[in-house]
Write an enzyme that holds these catalytic residues in place. Structure first.
Site, mmCIF file in Angstrom:
data_model
loop_
_atom_site.group_PDB
_atom_site.id
_atom_site.type_symbol
_atom_site.label_atom_id
_atom_site.label_comp_id
_atom_site.label_asym_id
_atom_site.label_seq_id
_atom_site.Cartn_x
_atom_site.Cartn_y
_atom_site.Cartn_z
ATOM 1 N N CYS A 2 31.028 -21.681 0.105
ATOM 2 C CA CYS A 2 30.145 -22.678 0.713
ATOM 3 C C CYS A 2 30.396 -22.712 2.226
ATOM 4 O O CYS A 2 31.522 -22.683 2.685
ATOM 5 C CB CYS A 2 30.325 -24.082 0.171
ATOM 6 S SG CYS A 2 29.931 -24.208 -1.568
ATOM 7 N N ARG A 27 29.252 -17.106 3.040
ATOM 8 C CA ARG A 27 30.177 -17.943 2.268
ATOM 9 C C ARG A 27 29.558 -18.456 0.966
ATOM 10 O O ARG A 27 30.226 -19.115 0.168
ATOM 11 C CB ARG A 27 30.627 -19.133 3.107
ATOM 12 C CG ARG A 27 31.329 -18.735 4.384
ATOM 13 C CD ARG A 27 31.709 -19.959 5.181
ATOM 14 N NE ARG A 27 32.766 -20.692 4.547
ATOM 15 C CZ ARG A 27 34.060 -20.483 4.733
ATOM 16 N NH1 ARG A 27 34.452 -19.552 5.573
ATOM 17 N NH2 ARG A 27 34.962 -21.201 4.097
ATOM 18 N N TRP A 76 27.722 -21.942 -2.691
ATOM 19 C CA TRP A 76 28.188 -21.047 -3.745
ATOM 20 C C TRP A 76 28.475 -21.966 -4.924
ATOM 21 O O TRP A 76 29.415 -22.767 -4.891
ATOM 22 C CB TRP A 76 29.454 -20.324 -3.297
ATOM 23 C CG TRP A 76 29.911 -19.274 -4.264
ATOM 24 C CD1 TRP A 76 29.442 -17.998 -4.358
ATOM 25 C CD2 TRP A 76 30.929 -19.413 -5.271
ATOM 26 N NE1 TRP A 76 30.096 -17.328 -5.364
ATOM 27 C CE2 TRP A 76 31.022 -18.168 -5.943
ATOM 28 C CE3 TRP A 76 31.760 -20.438 -5.674
ATOM 29 C CZ2 TRP A 76 31.911 -17.943 -6.980
ATOM 30 C CZ3 TRP A 76 32.643 -20.215 -6.710
ATOM 31 C CH2 TRP A 76 32.713 -18.969 -7.354
ATOM 32 N N ASN A 100 32.586 -28.486 0.806
ATOM 33 C CA ASN A 100 33.078 -27.160 0.461
ATOM 34 C C ASN A 100 34.369 -27.354 -0.308
ATOM 35 O O ASN A 100 35.322 -27.915 0.234
ATOM 36 C CB ASN A 100 33.321 -26.351 1.743
ATOM 37 C CG ASN A 100 34.066 -25.053 1.491
ATOM 38 O OD1 ASN A 100 34.029 -24.514 0.391
ATOM 39 N ND2 ASN A 100 34.748 -24.556 2.513
ATOM 40 N N GLY A 101 34.400 -26.945 -1.571
ATOM 41 C CA GLY A 101 35.613 -27.113 -2.371
ATOM 42 C C GLY A 101 35.271 -27.541 -3.785
ATOM 43 O O GLY A 101 34.120 -27.428 -4.215
ATOM 44 N N GLU A 480 41.348 0.007 -4.566
ATOM 45 C CA GLU A 480 40.440 -0.568 -3.581
ATOM 46 C C GLU A 480 39.052 0.080 -3.669
ATOM 47 O O GLU A 480 38.030 -0.602 -3.624
ATOM 48 C CB GLU A 480 41.045 -0.404 -2.176
ATOM 49 C CG GLU A 480 40.183 -0.866 -1.025
ATOM 50 C CD GLU A 480 39.695 -2.306 -1.135
ATOM 51 O OE1 GLU A 480 40.175 -3.050 -1.993
ATOM 52 O OE2 GLU A 480 38.790 -2.662 -0.359
ATOM 53 N N LYS A 484 35.567 -1.952 -4.495
ATOM 54 C CA LYS A 484 34.424 -1.902 -3.576
ATOM 55 C C LYS A 484 33.159 -1.500 -4.310
ATOM 56 O O LYS A 484 32.104 -2.085 -4.144
ATOM 57 C CB LYS A 484 34.753 -0.872 -2.477
ATOM 58 C CG LYS A 484 34.348 -1.190 -1.109
ATOM 59 C CD LYS A 484 35.227 -2.093 -0.309
ATOM 60 C CE LYS A 484 35.595 -3.371 -0.966
ATOM 61 N NZ LYS A 484 36.562 -4.162 -0.294
ATOM 62 N N GLU A 487 31.986 -4.228 -6.800
ATOM 63 C CA GLU A 487 31.600 -5.441 -6.083
ATOM 64 C C GLU A 487 30.177 -5.368 -5.537
ATOM 65 O O GLU A 487 29.408 -6.313 -5.670
ATOM 66 C CB GLU A 487 32.599 -5.615 -4.926
ATOM 67 C CG GLU A 487 32.420 -6.840 -4.087
ATOM 68 C CD GLU A 487 33.471 -6.931 -2.987
ATOM 69 O OE1 GLU A 487 34.087 -5.894 -2.638
ATOM 70 O OE2 GLU A 487 33.673 -8.025 -2.460
ATOM 71 N N HIS A 503 46.881 7.787 -22.073
ATOM 72 C CA HIS A 503 47.488 6.801 -22.986
ATOM 73 C C HIS A 503 46.442 5.825 -23.510
ATOM 74 O O HIS A 503 46.773 4.703 -23.874
ATOM 75 C CB HIS A 503 48.644 6.092 -22.280
ATOM 76 C CG HIS A 503 49.735 7.035 -21.904
ATOM 77 N ND1 HIS A 503 50.610 7.566 -22.821
ATOM 78 C CD2 HIS A 503 50.047 7.607 -20.716
ATOM 79 C CE1 HIS A 503 51.438 8.398 -22.214
ATOM 80 N NE2 HIS A 503 51.106 8.451 -20.933
ATOM 81 N N LYS A 602 32.448 -14.894 0.514
ATOM 82 C CA LYS A 602 33.462 -14.223 1.316
ATOM 83 C C LYS A 602 34.826 -14.901 1.239
ATOM 84 O O LYS A 602 35.848 -14.250 1.093
ATOM 85 C CB LYS A 602 32.976 -14.192 2.771
ATOM 86 C CG LYS A 602 33.925 -13.532 3.743
ATOM 87 C CD LYS A 602 33.860 -12.047 3.612
ATOM 88 C CE LYS A 602 34.742 -11.327 4.610
ATOM 89 N NZ LYS A 602 34.960 -9.936 4.187
HETATM 90 O O1 M6R Z 1 40.319 -13.752 2.722
HETATM 91 P P1 M6R Z 1 41.202 -12.995 1.786
HETATM 92 O O2 M6R Z 1 41.633 -11.694 2.327
HETATM 93 O O3 M6R Z 1 42.373 -13.806 1.315
HETATM 94 O O4 M6R Z 1 40.312 -12.717 0.524
HETATM 95 C C1 M6R Z 1 40.855 -12.160 -0.638
HETATM 96 C C2 M6R Z 1 39.775 -11.567 -1.505
HETATM 97 O O5 M6R Z 1 38.879 -12.555 -1.922
HETATM 98 C C3 M6R Z 1 38.984 -10.479 -0.773
HETATM 99 O O6 M6R Z 1 39.846 -9.493 -0.299
HETATM 100 C C4 M6R Z 1 37.946 -9.840 -1.698
HETATM 101 O O7 M6R Z 1 38.556 -9.183 -2.749
HETATM 102 C C5 M6R Z 1 37.089 -8.880 -0.865
HETATM 103 N N1 M6R Z 1 35.960 -9.577 -0.343
HETATM 104 C C6 M6R Z 1 36.628 -7.703 -1.625
HETATM 105 O O8 M6R Z 1 35.915 -6.826 -0.818
#
Ligand code: M6R
Length: 607
Positions: A2, A27, A76, A100-101, A480, A484, A487, A503, A602
């Site tokens: 948010c 956000r 969000w 926000n929260g 990673e 990506k 996501e 395995h 984000k």
């Molecule tokens: O702000 P942060 O680095 O703590 O966020 C952690 C994760 O939410 C963040 O790295 C998320 O996995 C990425 N947006 C993925 O691309």
């Protein structure tokens, strides 16, 4: 999670709010809304969909409203589905607010309010918070807010307007971020400085529990005891252009391409006489003294950067390192004591789980060091020591440049610790540092692989499952690459330590299942190639990412991407770009919104 903004000043508040919400949209983008004073009356406009939908609605229905004070929200969804009714702002009696929260005890509060004959119209926890504040309001807004938040459990950043106090916004937070600034054009507050930077470069972070009263003339902050508090002013070091797309279709592509600069900005200031040096960060070598272990904790991409850190620190320093997912860490009664160095990694510095892990580790006596991108963020402020990454603002939900610089700082920590503990000589340390700087040039070179990766991506867009394979550093990077891809392209993807596949998981490899194999580490090269043979002989379509000189049998893979010549320890920096490109181009091929993937936000400020 948010985005919230409040403005009171000389400008058209509707415009300021909409512009701000557009910068905060990363956000959350389920719905958006604003509330503003016009002729001393609060008017609310909100709608499901993106900020652009809200902008159209405002132009149609409120174009002529004069206003200089208002609040805005981009959602969000947590409690309650995506609907106009559940969109913020919410009103209860004289109170209109944005949030926000998450208010965790909203059910109990709702029951208490029901006993008083008060019922919400939405399904949100936020409306309950508005009702609680209104219930406490008897003419003194700060008292009402103070008394109300005593009843709330959970995380919140609120901007609040009271019907009978025009041209004034109140704000308070717990857990969720809020930054604010006053200029000669008025007062502005938001959940991220990207919304402030076109007005000012000076800002302050509202402390938890403090109340800000904003008018066009000033922002008055009071602490928990009601005493006036003069907040510390910070300076935004990047320009407004850094938070714009700059001609790219998506922020993600811009941010991928910013990696060489981000890496240089992060590494160079910490390279003194060729050695890693944290003096300017005020991080003394004391943090490395008398530690028996290192625990790295973070979420998502940041946790993957931690995996790289573990690999390098254990390899060079021979100190045991564990990497814990922050959301698990605090619920597993972690073994932490005063001989533990806890490293948290976070781009935003606001991730709720990471912050909670940090707090727990501090309680148990650990020394704490954070690797954070956003200056003055909660994790940075609450850690004993901070090493800032200098990526500049990262807007795309999918993290790219923030990841690379997090990995760079993890490497710097490994080099410094290995050097000061005598595990590597001065000469070796200098060698590592100069190799890392040289690698940045290789990262620049691999940015030119876009067309090659795009043509492979075109063939993957119809795929339902993809596997990443790697060993050692390549495995950590695979995690990673896989995150990506899923996501932003919505393709199911798993990263496997290549030796582990047989395995169980190899049963999923059938004809034409794509397997992306990373083979950049000479010490395990023969092993990974055997694993590739194993999937190949079961019909997998193999995309092999290797280094120059690697002997690759032509029948082993369908596509080969050969990275520029790099020291194997640093190849993850170079290979990361290929993995990011791959995810990006598959998502583009599928016609998806790369920067704002579904269901995500984000900055994850709820648990
Ligand atoms: O702000 P942060 O680095 O703590 O966020 C952690 C994760 O939410 C963040 O790295 C998320 O996995 C990425 N947006 C993925 O691309």
């Amino acid at each position: 999670m948010c985005g919230i903004i409040g403005y009171v000043g000389k400008k058209d508040a509707k415009k300021v709010l909409i512009n701000g919400l557009q910068t905060l949209e990363y956000r959350g983008y389920d719905s958006a809304g604003i509330a503003y004073f016009s002729d001393r009356v609060i008017r609310i406009l909100k709608t499901v969909g993106k900020v652009s939908c809200l902008k159209d609605k405002v132009a149609e229905q409120a174009g002529n409203d004069a206003t200089t004070c208002g609040i805005g929200h981009t959602r969000w969804a947590t409690h309650g589905g995506v609907s106009d009714t559940n969109s913020h702002p919410h009103t209860a009696g004289k109170v209109t607010l944005i949030h926000n929260g998450i208010i965790e005890n909203y059910k109990e509060l709702q029951e208490e309010l029901a006993e008083k004959g008060r019922f919400p119209v939405s399904q949100t926890d936020t409306e309950i918070a508005a009702m609680v504040i209104d219930d406490c309001y008897h003419g003194d807004p700060e008292n009402a807010i103070r008394n109300a938040v005593r009843k709330l459990q959970g995380a919140y950043g609120f901007c609040i307007m009271f019907e009978d106090i025009p041209e004034t916004i109140y704000a308070i937070r717990n857990g969720s971020p809020l930054v604010a600034a006053h200029t000669d054009r008025g007062s502005i507050i938001a959940s991220d400085m990207v919304a402030l930077v076109s007005y000012t470069k000076q800002y302050f972070v509202l402390k938890e529990g403090h109340i800000a009263k904003m008018t066009k003339d000033e922002i008055l902050v009071r602490d928990e005891n009601g005493s006036v508090y003069g907040p510390n002013i910070h300076h935004i070091s990047w320009d407004v252009a850094a938070a714009k797309k700059g001609g790219y279709d998506y922020f993600m592509m811009k941010e991928i391409r910013e990696q060489p600069a981000a890496l240089r900005n992060t590494i160079k200031p910490r390279m003194v006489n060729g050695l890693p040096d944290f003096t300017a960060d005020e991080v003394s070598d004391d943090i490395f003294h008398d530690i028996s272990r290192i625990v790295i904790t973070a979420c998502g991409t940041a946790m993957h950067a931690g995996l790289m850190g573990k690999n390098m620190i254990e390899r060079l320093c021979r100190v045991p390192v564990t990497v814990d997912i922050a959301s698990e860490f605090r619920y597993q009664d972690p073994i932490i004591d005063d001989k533990t160095l806890l490293i948290t990694v976070s781009q935003s510095g606001e991730t709720a789980d990471t912050l909670a892990a940090l707090r727990l580790a501090k309680e148990r006596g650990a020394k704490t060091l954070s690797v954070v991108n956003v200056k003055g963020s909660s994790i940075a402020r609450e850690s004993d020591y901070v090493l800032y990454t200098h990526a500049g603002p990262e807007i795309a939900v999918a993290s790219t440049k923030a990841y690379s610089v997090q990995v760079a700082v993890m490497y710097l920590i490994a080099f410094r610790l290995a050097y000061v503990s005598g595990k590597i000589s001065e000469e070796e340390t200098k060698h590592y540092m100069s190799e890392m700087m040289f690698t940045v040039d290789q990262v620049e070179e691999v940015l030119g692989y876009d067309n090659q990766v795009e043509s492979i991506a075109k063939r993957l867009k119809k795929t339902e499952d993809i596997f990443y394979l790697g060993r050692g550093l390549d495995y950590a990077l695979s995690c990673e690459g896989s995150l990506k891809l899923k996501e932003i392209s919505y393709i199911h993807c798993e990263a496997y330590a290549a030796g582990e596949l047989k395995h169980g998981t190899i049963s999923l490899i059938t004809d034409n299942v794509p397997v992306i194999a990373l083979a950049t580490q000479p010490d395990v090269y023969a092993k990974i190639i055997s694993n590739v043979q194993e999937v190949r002989s079961r019909g997998a379509k193999v995309i092999l990412i290797t280094t120059p000189g690697a002997a690759v049998d032509a029948v082993l893979c369908d596509h080969q991407i050969t990275l520029p010549e790099t020291d194997p320890l640093f190849s993850p920096f170079v290979a990361a770009v290929v993995l990011q490109y791959l995810a990006y181009y598959v998502a583009v091929e599928k016609g998806l919104n790369v920067d704002q993937p579904r269901n995500l936000a984000k900055s994850v400020t709820v648990e």
